[in-house]
Design an enzyme around this catalytic site. Structure first.
Site, mmCIF file in Angstrom:
data_model
loop_
_atom_site.group_PDB
_atom_site.id
_atom_site.type_symbol
_atom_site.label_atom_id
_atom_site.label_comp_id
_atom_site.label_asym_id
_atom_site.label_seq_id
_atom_site.Cartn_x
_atom_site.Cartn_y
_atom_site.Cartn_z
ATOM 1 N N ARG A 150 84.268 -10.882 -26.797
ATOM 2 C CA ARG A 150 85.296 -11.844 -26.797
ATOM 3 C C ARG A 150 85.692 -12.561 -25.548
ATOM 4 N NH1 ARG A 150 87.752 -11.549 -32.470
ATOM 5 N NH2 ARG A 150 89.164 -13.083 -31.752
ATOM 6 N N GLU B 9 74.804 -15.641 -41.314
ATOM 7 C CA GLU B 9 75.677 -14.448 -41.647
ATOM 8 C C GLU B 9 76.633 -14.912 -42.861
ATOM 9 O OE1 GLU B 9 76.775 -11.368 -39.066
ATOM 10 O OE2 GLU B 9 78.426 -11.054 -40.319
ATOM 11 N N GLU C 44 77.465 -10.824 -30.916
ATOM 12 C CA GLU C 44 78.378 -11.969 -31.417
ATOM 13 C C GLU C 44 79.088 -12.592 -30.572
ATOM 14 O OE1 GLU C 44 80.962 -10.313 -34.221
ATOM 15 O OE2 GLU C 44 79.582 -9.712 -35.446
ATOM 16 N N HIS D 90 81.603 -8.739 -42.896
ATOM 17 C CA HIS D 90 82.898 -8.870 -42.671
ATOM 18 C C HIS D 90 83.656 -7.958 -43.705
ATOM 19 C CE1 HIS D 90 86.875 -9.975 -40.913
ATOM 20 N NE2 HIS D 90 85.950 -10.292 -39.669
ATOM 21 N N ASN E 3 78.391 -2.161 -36.116
ATOM 22 C CA ASN E 3 79.226 -2.990 -35.030
ATOM 23 C C ASN E 3 80.005 -1.915 -34.330
ATOM 24 O OD1 ASN E 3 81.577 -4.279 -33.927
ATOM 25 N ND2 ASN E 3 81.060 -6.014 -34.838
ATOM 26 N N THR F 230 87.743 -11.774 -36.675
ATOM 27 C CA THR F 230 87.287 -13.023 -36.922
ATOM 28 C C THR F 230 87.709 -13.631 -38.412
ATOM 29 O OG1 THR F 230 85.383 -12.414 -35.893
ATOM 30 C CG2 THR F 230 84.990 -14.529 -36.914
ATOM 31 N N ARG G 226 89.187 -8.075 -25.417
ATOM 32 C CA ARG G 226 90.078 -7.041 -26.147
ATOM 33 C C ARG G 226 89.230 -5.872 -26.391
ATOM 34 N NH1 ARG G 226 91.469 -9.914 -31.575
ATOM 35 N NH2 ARG G 226 91.920 -11.585 -30.357
ATOM 36 N N HIS H 198 80.549 -7.588 -30.232
ATOM 37 C CA HIS H 198 81.120 -9.037 -29.775
ATOM 38 C C HIS H 198 81.916 -9.055 -28.555
ATOM 39 C CE1 HIS H 198 84.293 -12.343 -31.807
ATOM 40 N NE2 HIS H 198 83.760 -12.696 -30.738
ATOM 41 N N HIS I 97 84.849 -1.540 -32.606
ATOM 42 C CA HIS I 97 86.357 -0.809 -32.545
ATOM 43 C C HIS I 97 86.233 0.534 -31.987
ATOM 44 C CE1 HIS I 97 87.959 -3.946 -34.550
ATOM 45 N NE2 HIS I 97 87.226 -3.939 -35.662
HETATM 46 N N1 PXP Z 1 80.231 -10.018 -38.724
HETATM 47 C C1 PXP Z 1 81.237 -10.974 -37.998
HETATM 48 C C2 PXP Z 1 80.510 -12.255 -37.713
HETATM 49 C C3 PXP Z 1 82.291 -10.335 -37.302
HETATM 50 O O1 PXP Z 1 83.118 -11.159 -36.691
HETATM 51 C C4 PXP Z 1 82.609 -8.955 -37.691
HETATM 52 C C5 PXP Z 1 83.939 -8.402 -37.119
HETATM 53 O O2 PXP Z 1 83.557 -8.476 -35.800
HETATM 54 C C6 PXP Z 1 81.683 -8.419 -38.570
HETATM 55 C C7 PXP Z 1 80.780 -8.724 -39.205
HETATM 56 C C8 PXP Z 1 82.091 -6.841 -38.982
HETATM 57 O O3 PXP Z 1 83.244 -6.991 -39.831
HETATM 58 P P1 PXP Z 1 83.938 -5.353 -40.222
HETATM 59 O O4 PXP Z 1 84.366 -4.671 -38.958
HETATM 60 O O5 PXP Z 1 85.174 -5.873 -41.119
HETATM 61 O O6 PXP Z 1 82.907 -4.404 -40.806
#
Ligand code: PXP
Length: 241
Positions: free
Chosen positions: A45, A151, A70, A191, A7, A101, A49, A43, A10
């Site tokens: 949003r 998931e 996402e 997550h 992902n 999330t 953001r 994601h 960030h």
């Molecule tokens: N899965 C989902 C559905 C999420 O919303 C997120 C956070 O954006 C992640 C996985 C990844 O989580 P993390 O950034 O804590 O690894």
């Protein structure tokens, strides 16, 4: 062998801190793929953001593996999904005030709505996943929506206040993995997973993919994204059942 989905939200968070052009999540995605990521996740949003519409368009044009979008189950996002055609979407609950999330989607309380929401997405040939807590009711309901994947939300496990609480959350997750597999669902986990707390999942059969963002991007700040992705992939490969 489970796959690794990275992902890149960030990287965009860092860029948006100055509302500038760097670092670019699209560049990060390409480097992550070169280092062995099997899928790129972003994601988009409602409040934009981190990931912007431009990022999604460029990711769609450049990602060579698979792109997972996402998104919240809104009309706006459905339109964006059908226009950009990611390989897979993951429906997540979204609150403006949350840092990230916070919990799984309430599928049991909205099964018919979610089934109807997914239909045009599946008809367009886009795969779907639902982000749910390790709750038997939610897993059972997910299987009634037509989704191919869920998931499981690992955040409660990752944030557990004690080893005993983490063990209890782990057991709930493992039961949910088995239940989902029995129902014919593909199972992803995500997550709060990092280079340490992922280890107990290593011997668990039936996990399709790990969805990991923050820990990989945090490590990338020190070692570079290529090494950060390779190290996570090495853990998954070395310890996988
Ligand atoms: N899965 C989902 C559905 C999420 O919303 C997120 C956070 O954006 C992640 C996985 C990844 O989580 P993390 O950034 O804590 O690894």
């Amino acid at each position: 062998m489970p796959s690794l989905a990275v992902n890149v939200d960030h990287i965009a968070t860092l860029r948006q801190a100055r509302r500038g052009t760097e670092p670019d999540p699209v560049t990060a995605a390409l480097l992550a793929e070169l280092a062995g990521a099997h899928c790129i996740i972003c994601h988009l949003r409602e409040d934009r953001r981190h990931i912007q519409d431009r990022d999604l368009d460029l990711l769609r044009a450049t990602v060579q593996t698979r792109l997972n979008l996402e998104m919240a189950a809104t009309d706006e996002m459905l339109g964006i999904c059908l226009r950009t055609r990611p390989d897979i979407i993951c429906l997540v609950p979204e609150k403006r005030e949350e840092l990230t999330t916070e919990g799984g989607l309430d599928v049991a309380g909205r099964t018919a709505f979610i089934r109807d929401y997914l239909r045009p997405v599946l008809d367009a040939g886009i795969e779907t996943s639902l982000f749910v807590d390790a709750d038997p009711r939610q897993v059972e309901a997910a299987a009634q929506t037509g989704t191919g994947y869920i998931e499981l939300h690992t955040g409660h496990y990752a944030d557990a206040a004690s080893p005993a609480a983490a063990k209890a959350e782990l057991e709930r997750l493992l039961a949910a993995v088995a239940q989902a597999r029995d129902l014919g669902l593909g199972v992803n986990l995500g997550h709060g997973l990092n280079y340490v707390n992922i280890l107990p999942f290593a011997q668990v059969p039936g996990i399709n993919e790990y969805s990991i963002g923050h820990s990989i991007i945090a490590r990338a700040a020190f070692v570079g994204i290529s090494q950060a992705v390779r190290e996570m992939n090495d853990i998954i490969r070395t310890f996988a059942a």
